[in-house]
Design a protein around this motif. Sequence first.
Motif, short mmCIF file in Angstrom:
data_model
loop_
_atom_site.label_atom_id
_atom_site.label_comp_id
_atom_site.label_asym_id
_atom_site.label_seq_id
_atom_site.Cartn_x
_atom_site.Cartn_y
_atom_site.Cartn_z
N ALA A 171 -10.60 -50.01 48.55
CA ALA A 171 -9.38 -50.64 48.04
C ALA A 171 -8.92 -51.76 48.96
O ALA A 171 -8.56 -52.87 48.50
CB ALA A 171 -8.28 -49.59 47.90
N ALA A 172 -8.94 -51.51 50.25
CA ALA A 172 -8.48 -52.51 51.23
C ALA A 172 -9.36 -53.75 51.21
O ALA A 172 -8.89 -54.87 51.43
CB ALA A 172 -8.45 -51.90 52.63
N THR A 198 -0.72 -50.13 57.22
CA THR A 198 -1.30 -49.10 58.09
C THR A 198 -2.81 -49.31 58.26
O THR A 198 -3.33 -49.29 59.38
CB THR A 198 -1.03 -47.70 57.53
N ILE A 199 -3.51 -49.52 57.16
CA ILE A 199 -4.97 -49.67 57.26
C ILE A 199 -5.32 -51.03 57.86
O ILE A 199 -6.30 -51.16 58.61
CB ILE A 199 -5.65 -49.46 55.89
N LYS A 200 -4.49 -52.03 57.60
CA LYS A 200 -4.71 -53.37 58.15
C LYS A 200 -4.58 -53.36 59.68
O LYS A 200 -5.16 -54.20 60.37
CB LYS A 200 -3.70 -54.33 57.53
N SER A 201 -3.82 -52.42 60.22
CA SER A 201 -3.58 -52.35 61.66
C SER A 201 -4.70 -51.63 62.40
O SER A 201 -4.71 -51.62 63.63
CB SER A 201 -2.25 -51.63 61.94
N ALA A 223 -3.24 -62.63 58.70
CA ALA A 223 -3.70 -61.93 59.91
C ALA A 223 -2.56 -61.22 60.65
O ALA A 223 -2.80 -60.58 61.66
CB ALA A 223 -4.40 -62.89 60.84
N GLU A 224 -1.34 -61.30 60.10
CA GLU A 224 -0.21 -60.66 60.79
C GLU A 224 -0.19 -59.16 60.46
O GLU A 224 -0.37 -58.77 59.31
CB GLU A 224 1.11 -61.31 60.33
N LEU A 225 0.04 -58.35 61.46
CA LEU A 225 0.07 -56.91 61.26
C LEU A 225 1.43 -56.41 60.80
O LEU A 225 1.56 -55.36 60.21
CB LEU A 225 -0.34 -56.19 62.55
#
Length: 228
Positions: A171-172, A198-201, A223-225
């Motif tokens: 999904a991500a 959460t997953i992006k971090s 690209a920002e968390l």
Amino acid sequence: MNTATQTTRLYHSPLSPFCRKVRLVLAEKRIEVELVEERYWEGPPDLRRRNPAGKLPVLRHRGNMLAESQAIIEYLDEAVPAPALMPATPLERHEVRRLCAWFDDKFNSEVTAPILTERVWKKITRQGYPDSRVVKDGLRAVKDHIDYLSSLLETRRWLAGNSLTLADFTAAAHFSCLDYISDVDWDRSEVLRDWYATIKSRPAFRSILADQVPGIHPAPHYAELDWG
């Protein structure tokens, strides 16, 4: 040469969700990989030798050439067991596979493929201007998907249950491609936005967030968390 010591190599395209899902799983498994970008629309002669279907991604791992993104990530989960990204029971594994298929089939055909084709690939391959009607249809469709996924996350910590699985990375991968061009309405669902944040971090996401596609600049928040 000892095949176990051969460099792991992924033949990929940076803004392909199918390639990204493999990259994310490789990174989550902490498998060092050499990325080889393929301009598949130019018909590289070696692509069909690596994969007779002529599709990306193709992974060389332990001397074997592996194709089809879902088959690759399930192989990786078995070949490199830790951390496990498939649950323990057959019913739970079915839910992971169902959601992977949801994204790679339904979500891709209704959202990812049409939007990326019109807004990215037509420009890169010089095939004309985007069809705004196709883009609008894709943006309409993504709302229904967001609502459905939000309903899942109301009762689950992750998409397929209470543990991080291959479904989340699949999904991500799709959402990250759309987020690169700022085509996800994150304000529509706080719970989905929190899931993606959460997953992006995770460290596995670092190389994805560093992607730069020539001629297509990422959204300012890409690209920002902690964005918004």
